[in-house]
Scaffold this active site. Structure first.
Site, PDB file in Angstrom:
ATOM      1  CG  ASP A   1     -11.724  19.922  37.570  1.00 28.37           C
ATOM      2  OD1 ASP A   1     -12.344  20.991  37.552  1.00 28.37           O
ATOM      3  OD2 ASP A   1     -10.530  19.833  37.922  1.00 28.37           O
TER       4      ASP A   1
ATOM      5  CE  LYS B   1     -10.302  23.051  39.220  1.00 26.04           C
ATOM      6  NZ  LYS B   1      -9.205  22.152  38.826  1.00 26.04           N
TER       7      LYS B   1
ATOM      8  CB  CYS C   1      -9.338  18.885  41.355  1.00 23.20           C
ATOM      9  SG  CYS C   1      -7.976  19.182  40.185  1.00 23.20           S
TER      10      CYS C   1
END
Length: 202
Positions: free
Chosen positions: A12, A110, A155
């Protein structure tokens, strides 16, 4: 060059998680040169991308009377409510312009299901809905993972713990990560990663 059984998972590194973004992680952009150098050293390279529809259930704006960083109960457990971020197709959802994203073999998106958040690169937050990453890594013969990216305590940690539970040898390189550290969440995440068998490297 690393062995083909090793994969680099970059979590990310998107505009909304970097300074100036909707859910900025302090110094989130500082890790990019380190990650770019690592991308040149691995044969298997995967990027993950948070990819939410507008009005996602994890957004505080979707819950009347709730503010960012409040919590609510979802069918799958407690959910932190976030500022609107990484909305599909937005500038905020794009990878940071300095990240060498073209080196990636695979991009896993996601959090695209409106009713469930997804911190982990392997499973959505119900811990049962897979992203497909495990299957990809298995078919490429990968057994060892190095994780970097944003944010260490959400994450990255969830991905590392799930990877270890699935039987991968997992290392988190903390110099190439940054944390949100929400109410002590970084210390908790580190403890949980170690308990799961994840190696933390400074």
């Amino acid at each position: 060059m690393r062995d083909a059984t090793e994969a680099l998972i970059v979590i990310d590194v998107q505009n909304d998680f970097c300074p100036g973004g909707a859910l900025a992680v302090n110094e989130g952009d500082k890790i990019i040169p380190v990650i770019n150098a690592m991308l040149a050293d691995f044969q298997v390279k995967v990027l993950t991308q948070d990819w939410h529809p507008a009005g996602h259930s994890s957004f505080a704006s979707s819950h009347k009377g709730k503010a960012p960083f409040d919590t609510t109960q979802m069918p799958y457990g407690t959910q932190v409510l976030w500022p609107d971020h990484c909305i599909q197709g937005s500038i905020g959802a794009a990878f940071h312009e300095h990240l060498h994203r073209d080196r990636a073999d695979l991009i896993i998106r996601k959090g695209f299901r409106a009713q469930i958040d997804s911190y982990s690169a392997f499973f959505e937050n119900d811990q049962t809905t897979p992203t497909g990453l495990e299957g990809y890594l298995r078919t490429r013969g990968v057994s060892k993972l190095t994780l970097v990216g944003l944010a260490t305590d959400f994450c990255v940690a969830y991905s590392a713990i799930d990877g270890a539970k699935l039987g991968f040898d997992v290392t988190v390189l903390e110099t190439a990560c940054r944390a949100i550290d929400l109410d002590g969440s970084l210390d908790i995440a580190r403890a949980n990663m170690r308990a799961a068998g994840v190696t933390l490297e400074a």
